[in-house]
Enzyme design. Structure first.
Site, mmCIF file in Angstrom:
data_model
loop_
_atom_site.group_PDB
_atom_site.id
_atom_site.type_symbol
_atom_site.label_atom_id
_atom_site.label_comp_id
_atom_site.label_asym_id
_atom_site.label_seq_id
_atom_site.Cartn_x
_atom_site.Cartn_y
_atom_site.Cartn_z
ATOM 1 N N GLN A 63 42.354 44.199 41.028
ATOM 2 C CA GLN A 63 43.337 43.774 40.032
ATOM 3 C C GLN A 63 43.493 42.259 40.038
ATOM 4 O O GLN A 63 42.854 41.574 39.271
ATOM 5 C CB GLN A 63 44.665 44.486 40.281
ATOM 6 C CG GLN A 63 45.498 44.617 39.031
ATOM 7 C CD GLN A 63 46.480 45.782 39.117
ATOM 8 O OE1 GLN A 63 46.421 46.611 40.005
ATOM 9 N NE2 GLN A 63 47.392 45.844 38.183
ATOM 10 N N ASP A 64 44.332 41.708 40.913
ATOM 11 C CA ASP A 64 44.362 40.246 41.024
ATOM 12 C C ASP A 64 44.196 39.862 42.492
ATOM 13 O O ASP A 64 44.278 40.711 43.363
ATOM 14 C CB ASP A 64 45.600 39.620 40.367
ATOM 15 C CG ASP A 64 46.921 40.032 40.988
ATOM 16 O OD1 ASP A 64 46.943 40.994 41.778
ATOM 17 O OD2 ASP A 64 47.945 39.405 40.675
ATOM 18 N N PRO A 65 43.908 38.591 42.773
ATOM 19 C CA PRO A 65 43.598 38.204 44.150
ATOM 20 C C PRO A 65 44.785 38.419 45.092
ATOM 21 O O PRO A 65 45.944 38.434 44.672
ATOM 22 C CB PRO A 65 43.280 36.704 44.035
ATOM 23 C CG PRO A 65 42.933 36.476 42.599
ATOM 24 C CD PRO A 65 43.768 37.456 41.830
ATOM 25 N N VAL A 125 41.776 39.789 37.148
ATOM 26 C CA VAL A 125 42.438 38.481 37.025
ATOM 27 C C VAL A 125 41.936 37.654 38.207
ATOM 28 O O VAL A 125 41.880 38.161 39.327
ATOM 29 C CB VAL A 125 43.974 38.652 37.066
ATOM 30 C CG1 VAL A 125 44.682 37.312 37.164
ATOM 31 C CG2 VAL A 125 44.448 39.418 35.832
ATOM 32 N N HIS A 134 50.494 39.280 40.459
ATOM 33 C CA HIS A 134 50.365 39.391 38.986
ATOM 34 C C HIS A 134 50.924 38.185 38.235
ATOM 35 O O HIS A 134 51.154 38.254 37.025
ATOM 36 C CB HIS A 134 51.026 40.681 38.457
ATOM 37 C CG HIS A 134 50.672 41.892 39.260
ATOM 38 N ND1 HIS A 134 49.368 42.273 39.485
ATOM 39 C CD2 HIS A 134 51.441 42.798 39.910
ATOM 40 C CE1 HIS A 134 49.359 43.363 40.242
ATOM 41 N NE2 HIS A 134 50.601 43.697 40.521
#
EC number: 3.2.2.27
Length: 228
Positions: A63-65, A125, A134
């Site tokens: 999803q995101d880092p 992302v 997020h």
């Protein structure tokens, strides 16, 4: 597919698009304003550097880092050497122990050896503000990573997409299942892993699919680079 096709050939033009320039400009401005952004600038595109388009065998969509210090380095689920494996990666290891004969849980979370074998570790992302999950959603990264999936869909065949959780599964709707393989499970996060991620056997399934295509299976035991 011509083996000479590279990421630069199929998504290089995205760098000229206004949405992409705006995304990079926003991230640069946040850094200039003194905010800590992960991963470091030099690591944002590591997934593409380590796994060239014609080498991709498996895609693991994140999803995101990670948003803690020294964790994110541009590969989904992976953390830098010397940093404890976060909970989701711990559950990935737990699944590997039961799925892959001889797998031993490593004392690190550095997955670069997967990337070097053709596992594209792609977050949807590519940046995040320290401590704020997020925080860089909807900046434009999603548009870019959609283009990456479109490029894989069109220019490759027989790629195995591991889609864990609803976010990744939505992202994967564009994948042509006549050309590629999709393995779905809940996310390995502690909140959902027990709902079917643990026991999904995606890693052995991926290797079976690779062998059916006369490709080298992945050695899922993560290796630290040899110390020079």
């Amino acid at each position: 597919m011509s083996p000479s096709l590279t990421w630069h050939d199929v998504i290089g033009q995205e760098k000229e698009q206004p949405y992409f320039k705006d995304t990079l400009a926003y991230v640069a401005a946040e850094r200039r304003a003194g905010k800590t952004i992960y991963p470091p600038q030099k690591d944002i595109f590591n997934a593409f550097r380590l796994t060239e388009l014609d080498q991709v065998k498996v895609v693991i969509l994140g999803q995101d880092p990670y948003h803690g210090p020294n964790q994110a380095h541009g590969l989904s689920f992976s953390v830098l050497p010397g940093v404890p494996a976060p909970p989701s990666l711990g559950n990935i290891y737990k699944e590997l122990v039961t799925d892959i004969p001889g797998f031993q849980r490593p004392n690190h979370g550095f997955l670069q050896s997967w990337a070097e074998q053709g596992v594209l570790l792609l977050n949807t992302v590519l940046t995040v503000e320290a401590g704020k999950a997020h925080s860089h959603a909807n900046l434009g990264w999603e548009t870019f990573t959609d283009k990456v999936i479109v490029a894989l869909n069109e220019h490759r065949e027989g790629v195995i997409f591991m889609l864990w959780g609803s976010h990744a599964q939505k992202k994967g709707r564009i994948i042509n299942t006549e050309r590629h393989y999709i393995l779905k499970a809940p996310h390995p996060s502690p909140l959902s892993a027990h709902r079917g991620f643990l026991g999904c056997k995606h890693f052995s399934q991926a290797n079976q699919l690779l062998q059916q295509q006369n490709q080298q299976p992945i050695d899922w035991q993560p290796k630290l680079p040899a110390v020079e």
